[in-house]
Enzyme design. Structure first.
Site, PDB file in Angstrom:
ATOM      1  N   ASN A   9      -8.160  69.899  19.537  1.00 59.80           N
ATOM      2  CA  ASN A   9      -9.070  70.726  20.302  1.00 59.80           C
ATOM      3  C   ASN A   9     -10.530  70.027  19.847  1.00 59.80           C
ATOM      4  OD1 ASN A   9     -10.855  72.282  21.798  1.00 59.80           O
ATOM      5  ND2 ASN A   9     -10.440  74.286  20.196  1.00 59.80           N
ATOM      6  N   TRP A  10     -11.174  69.393  20.622  1.00 56.89           N
ATOM      7  CA  TRP A  10     -12.403  68.636  20.198  1.00 56.89           C
ATOM      8  C   TRP A  10     -13.563  69.610  20.177  1.00 56.89           C
ATOM      9  CZ3 TRP A  10     -12.756  63.083  22.395  1.00 56.89           C
ATOM     10  CH2 TRP A  10     -11.603  62.341  21.794  1.00 56.89           C
ATOM     11  N   LYS A  11     -13.403  70.691  21.155  1.00 57.18           N
ATOM     12  CA  LYS A  11     -14.474  71.659  21.433  1.00 57.18           C
ATOM     13  C   LYS A  11     -15.581  70.979  21.905  1.00 57.18           C
ATOM     14  CE  LYS A  11     -12.873  74.377  17.482  1.00 57.18           C
ATOM     15  NZ  LYS A  11     -13.150  75.420  16.599  1.00 57.18           N
ATOM     16  N   HIS A  94      -8.604  80.749  23.790  1.00 57.65           N
ATOM     17  CA  HIS A  94      -9.215  80.454  22.345  1.00 57.65           C
ATOM     18  C   HIS A  94     -10.179  81.540  21.988  1.00 57.65           C
ATOM     19  CE1 HIS A  94     -11.434  78.577  19.186  1.00 57.65           C
ATOM     20  NE2 HIS A  94     -10.216  77.404  19.300  1.00 57.65           N
ATOM     21  N   GLU A  96     -12.862  81.481  20.530  1.00 52.70           N
ATOM     22  CA  GLU A  96     -14.490  81.152  20.897  1.00 52.70           C
ATOM     23  C   GLU A  96     -14.790  81.506  22.280  1.00 52.70           C
ATOM     24  OE1 GLU A  96     -14.452  76.961  19.535  1.00 52.70           O
ATOM     25  OE2 GLU A  96     -14.207  77.656  17.563  1.00 52.70           O
ATOM     26  N   GLU A 166      -3.895  81.776  16.011  1.00 49.37           N
ATOM     27  CA  GLU A 166      -5.165  81.231  15.537  1.00 49.37           C
ATOM     28  C   GLU A 166      -5.945  82.377  14.978  1.00 49.37           C
ATOM     29  OE1 GLU A 166      -6.389  76.911  16.716  1.00 49.37           O
ATOM     30  OE2 GLU A 166      -7.216  78.458  18.115  1.00 49.37           O
ATOM     31  N   GLY A 172     -12.304  76.948  11.581  1.00 49.10           N
ATOM     32  CA  GLY A 172     -13.629  76.295  11.357  1.00 49.10           C
ATOM     33  C   GLY A 172     -14.278  76.791   9.936  1.00 49.10           C
ATOM     34  N   SER A 212      -8.264  75.627  10.229  1.00 51.55           N
ATOM     35  CA  SER A 212      -8.658  74.932   9.027  1.00 51.55           C
ATOM     36  C   SER A 212      -7.339  73.938   8.595  1.00 51.55           C
ATOM     37  CB  SER A 212      -9.319  75.645   7.993  1.00 51.55           C
ATOM     38  OG  SER A 212     -10.444  76.291   8.657  1.00 51.55           O
ATOM     39  N   GLY A 233      -8.912  71.549  14.899  1.00 50.90           N
ATOM     40  CA  GLY A 233     -10.044  71.537  15.505  1.00 50.90           C
ATOM     41  C   GLY A 233     -11.017  70.395  14.758  1.00 50.90           C
ATOM     42  N   GLY A 234     -11.678  70.824  13.849  1.00 52.01           N
ATOM     43  CA  GLY A 234     -12.496  69.602  13.006  1.00 52.01           C
ATOM     44  C   GLY A 234     -11.551  68.689  12.613  1.00 52.01           C
TER      45      GLY A 234
HETATM   46  C1  PEP Z   1      -9.570  75.535  16.707  1.00 52.51           C
HETATM   47  O1  PEP Z   1     -10.608  75.596  17.093  1.00 52.51           O
HETATM   48  O2  PEP Z   1      -8.555  75.532  17.570  1.00 52.51           O
HETATM   49  C2  PEP Z   1      -9.434  75.209  15.388  1.00 52.51           C
HETATM   50  C3  PEP Z   1      -8.246  75.385  14.898  1.00 52.51           C
HETATM   51  O3  PEP Z   1     -10.256  75.027  14.648  1.00 52.51           O
HETATM   52  P1  PEP Z   1     -10.321  74.302  13.086  1.00 52.51           P
HETATM   53  O4  PEP Z   1      -9.204  73.278  12.855  1.00 52.51           O
HETATM   54  O5  PEP Z   1     -11.776  73.477  12.872  1.00 52.51           O
HETATM   55  O6  PEP Z   1     -10.301  75.264  12.179  1.00 52.51           O
END
Ligand code: PEP
Length: 254
Positions: A9-11, A94, A96, A166, A172, A212, A233-234
């Site tokens: 997930n590049w956001k 999600h 966010e 999640e 993040g 994470s 994500g990251g």
């Molecule tokens: C996400 O936003 O779905 C996520 C899991 O982010 P991260 O891996 O950066 O915690």
């Protein structure tokens, strides 16, 4: 056996040249056959990514969509539009989207219905806040999220649903749920689905962990019995770290 999924997930990251550079390098990788690989770029790059990855075993996924097919909804993108550019899976719910953009259970229910109507699969995100976890309310919160936006679905549609657990406190933040915490919640989600639907649906639905996940913790998390891969994500923004996580999900690589 459930196939592992690793979805990036590049956001709101990567402009066009960064996307091109990622894709150019990504396409040269050797993709393990036993992992379903997905990337979710921003709306502006979906068509480009789809065209670029057409000959490769990677699905291009959207990060969100509107519940209507068309109309006076300035700034929004519909499932019908996504489908027309080659997107067959969408991430919904999600945290966010829920917290920053105020998406309610009811709106998410409509979005899930719209995605399925457009013959798309859904990665439906659930997860508790830090406060919920401190109050040991995590199971109640996650159950409510499932009941309110997914459990109205007929069992025949459940094959199009992937769940992503999640925990908000792990997204993040660099703080990951322990493999035991992840397993416990994944088992709870699977059993909740079992109670509502059937053994067959509960045993086949894929439940991803997100929060994470990094190259150094992916293997341990993915090796938990009820964890069927990850939403990343990251660490999905760079080819090297994303591929390390993809390979950690494969049984064929150490
Ligand atoms: C996400 O936003 O779905 C996520 C899991 O982010 P991260 O891996 O950066 O915690």
């Amino acid at each position: 056996m459930r196939k592992k999924i690793v979805a990036g997930n590049w956001k709101m990251n990567h402009d066009l040249s960064e996307t091109e550079s990622f894709l150019g390098d990504f396409k040269k990788q050797l993709f393990p056959e036993d992992v379903s690989i997905m990337i979710a770029p921003s709306f502006t790059h979906l068509f480009h990514a789809f065209q670029s990855l057409k000959e490769h075993p990677v699905q291009v996924v959207a990060q969100n969509m509107h519940e209507e097919d068309s109309g006076a909804y300035t700034g929004e993108v519909s499932g019908k539009m996504l489908k027309s550019v080659g997107v067959s899976t969408v991430i919904l719910g999600h945290s966010e989207r829920r917290t920053i953009f105020g998406e309610s259970h009811e709106v998410l229910k409509k979005k899930v219905d719209a995605a399925l109507k457009n013959e798309m699969n859904v990665i439906f995100c659930v997860g508790e806040s830090l406060e919920d976890r401190k109050n040991t309310n995590q199971e109640e919160v996650v159950k409510k999220q499932l009941e309110a936006s997914i459990f109205h679905l007929d069992s025949s549609l459940m094959e199009h649903i992937i769940i992503a657990y999640e925990p908000i406190w792990a997204i993040g933040t660099g703080e990951t749920a322990t493999p035991e915490q992840a397993q416990e919640m994944h088992r709870f989600i699977r059993n909740t689905i079992r109670e509502k639907y059937s053994d067959a649906i509960a045993d086949s639905i894929q439940i991803l962990y997100g929060g994470s996940v990094k190259p150094d913790n992916a293997k341990t998390i993915f090796s938990q019995e009820d964890v069927d891969g990850g939403l990343i994500g990251g660490a999905s923004l760079k080819v090297e770290s994303f591929m390390q996580i993809v390979n950690a999900a494969s049984h064929k690589k150490e």
